[in-house]
Structures are given as C-alpha cells and as structure tokens.
Design a protein around this motif. Structure first.
Motif, PDB file in Angstrom:
ATOM      1  N   UNK A 182       0.811  -1.208   0.000  1.00  0.00           N
ATOM      2  CA  UNK A 182       0.000   0.000   0.000  1.00  0.00           C
ATOM      3  C   UNK A 182       0.839   1.249   0.000  1.00  0.00           C
ATOM      4  N   UNK A 183       2.161   1.088  -0.192  1.00  0.00           N
ATOM      5  CA  UNK A 183       3.059   2.234  -0.280  1.00  0.00           C
ATOM      6  C   UNK A 183       3.327   2.573  -1.744  1.00  0.00           C
ATOM      7  N   UNK A 184       3.865   3.781  -1.958  1.00  0.00           N
ATOM      8  CA  UNK A 184       4.214   4.213  -3.308  1.00  0.00           C
ATOM      9  C   UNK A 184       3.095   4.981  -3.960  1.00  0.00           C
ATOM     10  N   UNK A 185       2.877   4.723  -5.242  1.00  0.00           N
ATOM     11  CA  UNK A 185       1.825   5.407  -5.998  1.00  0.00           C
ATOM     12  C   UNK A 185       0.524   4.642  -5.837  1.00  0.00           C
ATOM     13  N   UNK A 186      -0.463   5.283  -5.254  1.00  0.00           N
ATOM     14  CA  UNK A 186      -1.755   4.645  -4.999  1.00  0.00           C
ATOM     15  C   UNK A 186      -2.867   5.489  -5.625  1.00  0.00           C
ATOM     16  N   UNK A 214      -2.245   9.361  -5.575  1.00  0.00           N
ATOM     17  CA  UNK A 214      -1.666   9.920  -4.358  1.00  0.00           C
ATOM     18  C   UNK A 214      -0.361   9.182  -4.098  1.00  0.00           C
ATOM     19  N   UNK A 215       0.432   9.723  -3.200  1.00  0.00           N
ATOM     20  CA  UNK A 215       1.743   9.168  -2.891  1.00  0.00           C
ATOM     21  C   UNK A 215       1.854   9.023  -1.382  1.00  0.00           C
ATOM     22  N   UNK A 216       2.295   7.856  -0.916  1.00  0.00           N
ATOM     23  CA  UNK A 216       2.466   7.666   0.519  1.00  0.00           C
ATOM     24  C   UNK A 216       3.457   6.541   0.790  1.00  0.00           C
ATOM     25  N   UNK A 217       3.924   6.493   2.039  1.00  0.00           N
ATOM     26  CA  UNK A 217       4.773   5.408   2.515  1.00  0.00           C
ATOM     27  C   UNK A 217       4.190   4.877   3.818  1.00  0.00           C
ATOM     28  N   UNK A 246       4.004  14.018  -9.454  1.00  0.00           N
ATOM     29  CA  UNK A 246       4.012  14.043 -10.916  1.00  0.00           C
ATOM     30  C   UNK A 246       5.135  13.178 -11.475  1.00  0.00           C
ATOM     31  N   UNK A 247       6.304  13.224 -10.824  1.00  0.00           N
ATOM     32  CA  UNK A 247       7.422  12.388 -11.263  1.00  0.00           C
ATOM     33  C   UNK A 247       7.097  10.910 -11.068  1.00  0.00           C
ATOM     34  N   UNK A 248       6.418  10.584  -9.978  1.00  0.00           N
ATOM     35  CA  UNK A 248       6.034   9.201  -9.734  1.00  0.00           C
ATOM     36  C   UNK A 248       5.050   8.715 -10.795  1.00  0.00           C
ATOM     37  N   UNK A 249       4.096   9.562 -11.166  1.00  0.00           N
ATOM     38  CA  UNK A 249       3.133   9.193 -12.213  1.00  0.00           C
ATOM     39  C   UNK A 249       3.834   8.978 -13.545  1.00  0.00           C
ATOM     40  N   UNK A 261       7.382   2.505  -8.594  1.00  0.00           N
ATOM     41  CA  UNK A 261       7.542   3.648  -7.699  1.00  0.00           C
ATOM     42  C   UNK A 261       7.880   3.164  -6.289  1.00  0.00           C
ATOM     43  N   UNK A 262       7.124   2.177  -5.802  1.00  0.00           N
ATOM     44  CA  UNK A 262       7.403   1.633  -4.472  1.00  0.00           C
ATOM     45  C   UNK A 262       8.789   0.997  -4.432  1.00  0.00           C
ATOM     46  N   UNK A 263       9.168   0.303  -5.499  1.00  0.00           N
ATOM     47  CA  UNK A 263      10.498  -0.325  -5.542  1.00  0.00           C
ATOM     48  C   UNK A 263      11.601   0.729  -5.469  1.00  0.00           C
TER      49      UNK A 263
END
Length: 309
Positions: A182-186, A214-217, A246-249, A261-263
């Motif tokens: 559930x971390x990273x780009x969700x 959204x982005x979270x850890x 935006x960079x994660x997307x 993204x999570x990796x």
C-alpha cells in the motif's frame, strides 16, 4: 435470531424513517448476496446499505447504527464506527468546501482528533475553547489519521466545564526496516468526503470509480526495542524521497507499472536511520517532522529482521 436477520434489522432501523422498506426486503437482499454469491457479510452489508442510500437520496453520514457508545479519542482506530465523544474544541480552520460548515481540532485527556461538520446537517456552531458532548458522530480515516464527522443525526450539548487535553505526539529514533504493502503510488476514491484507497479499481463504499493518484509510505521503524508503524503522507513522502507525485506518475507511465515507484522508494530509504516526530493515531505514527540520522544500517540484515517480526 439469525446473523443475517440481525443485520437486516439494523439496516431497516437506519432507513425506516426515510423510505418505505420492510425488514423482509432487506433480509432478502442480504441473503442473496451472502448465500447465493458467497459475498462476505461486511461487504454484503455495505452493498445493501449503498442501495438504500441511493434509493433514499441520502449520504452515509445521514444515517447511523443504533446504540453509539461513549469513547475517548485514543479509542478511535477504525473507520465507520458510531461513537459519543466529550471533547474540547482546540481550534477551528477555514473550510475548503461549501459542503463543510466547520472543520477543526477536538481534544480530550487522551489526545486530539480532526472533526468535520457538514453544512447540510444544520447543527449549531461550535466555538473555540468550548467543551461539548457530541452524541452519534461517525469515525473516518485518511492515511492512517482518524477523524470524526458530525452529521444530521449528531446531537450537540455544550457543557459548562473545562477539559484538559492530552498530548499524543510521539518521537521515534531508529532504522526504517521495511516498507509495507500500500506504499508508493496509490489511487484514492474521488467521491466527495471519501479518501479510501482503491483495491483493484474499487472503493469499498462507492464501487468501481476512476481514482485519483496519491503518494504515501507505510513504513516500519525499529528503535531497538519496538517496531513502530509510520505513515508518510504525500508531502512527507516527497520531502523524504525527493520524488514528486508528478514524477512518480511519469515513472509508472513509462514502465506501465505502478509498482516501480514503491520499488524505487524502498531502495532509497530502507536501512536508513531517522528521527520521526508526529501524532499517534491508533497504531500509526503520522510523520510530521523527519530528520535523517547517521547509523550503522545494513539493509539486508534489517530486511531479514523486519520480515521475522
């Protein structure tokens, strides 16, 4: 009384004042889902409740389960529970939506919690510094931070007394040993007032929706004695990793896979020592202030330790 019948009675009590529905109608819908389609009872109940919400043109906050129980703020660790609170209004904030009448922070001796009062509830205004008994409020959750919502069924009584407010801030120093699922780009549900994380494109309350990124850890930090679950929201994640939403997307789009993204984040932060400060909500610490520390971190050994917990 069967378990299905009991749930049917509770749902019927929620809607009997709003639409013409019998307990038998409700029970039949539940049994179809549970017995024929093997849907778990909790999911079946949500589905049937959503059907009657739509039929009655109501929002979930307009109804409640009977028998809300008195609770302390520190007890709030599940969404969609109906409780009674005695709390002091610590501060009020400017609402960001016309649908919200008031938003702010409540406190009691066990901690603090955000509250939202809907405009359509037509409830009396709360005043900063006032102490209130709030009967029949519903709990909610966003990124590990719990809140309560005041709705049309809430009863507000102002009390002529003061109330001491406890401090629920935690400080942790330790190694970030694991990053949870559930971390990273969700993606979150875009419906107003709902911020639930989607599972396979579905919201538990609203079904299939076009989610918003959204982005979270969700991390595990080991201080040498205990393992603490810590949540970094979008702002904290961006600050910690230097990776923007935006960079994660863009990264996920290039790889056609959101898990990259999570990796990437995991490779960057696991094994690093941090000092983390923030409020405690249920079993989570919400990271408000983060500082990287020097520490003898061996990522492989830390991962082995984390997975053995």
């Amino acid at each position: 009384m069967s378990d299905v019948r009991q749930h049917a009675d509770e749902i019927h009590d929620q809607f009997s004042d709003h639409i013409d529905v019998t307990v038998e109608d409700v029970e039949e819908r539940l049994r179809t889902l549970v017995d024929e389609y093997k849907v778990p009872m909790d999911e079946a109940r949500r589905s049937v409740t959503n059907h009657y919400l739509e039929a009655a043109d109501l929002e979930r906050e307009d109804i409640s389960r009977s028998g809300s129980e008195a609770a302390n703020i520190e007890d709030v660790d599940e969404p969609e529970e109906w409780i009674d609170l005695t709390a002091k209004v610590i501060e009020l904030w400017d609402p960001r939506s016309d649908s919200v009448a008031q938003v702010g922070l409540l406190g009691d001796p066990t901690g603090t919690i955000k509250f939202t009062k809907w405009a359509k509830s037509d409830l009396p205004a709360l005043e900063e510094g006032g102490v209130y008994e709030l009967q029949n409020v519903v709990t909610d959750e966003y990124q590990g931070r719990y809140s309560v919502k005041l709705n049309s069924t809430t009863v507000i009584e102002e009390l002529e007394e003061d109330l001491e407010v406890g401090n629920d801030t935690s400080e942790i120093e330790g190694a970030l040993v694991d990053m949870q699922s559930g971390s990273g780009l969700i993606k979150r549900c875009p419906k107003e007032g709902c911020t639930r994380v989607l599972q396979n494109g579905r919201c538990n309350e609203h079904g299939e929706v076009e989610g918003e990124f959204d982005l979270r850890i969700k991390a595990v930090v080991d201080d040498g004695l205990d393992a603490h679950e810590v949540i970094f929201d979008k702002e904290a994640t961006e600050e910690l990793t230097g990776l923007s939403l935006e960079e994660a997307k863009d990264m996920a789009m290039d790889a056609l896979d959101t898990t990259v993204v999570a990796d990437e984040i995991m490779d960057d932060i696991v094994g690093t020592y941090y000092r983390i400060e923030g409020p405690t909500f249920g079993r989570y610490v919400l990271a408000d202030d983060v500082e990287e520390l020097d520490g003898p971190a061996d990522p492989e050994q830390l991962l082995i330790k984390a997975r053995s917990m």
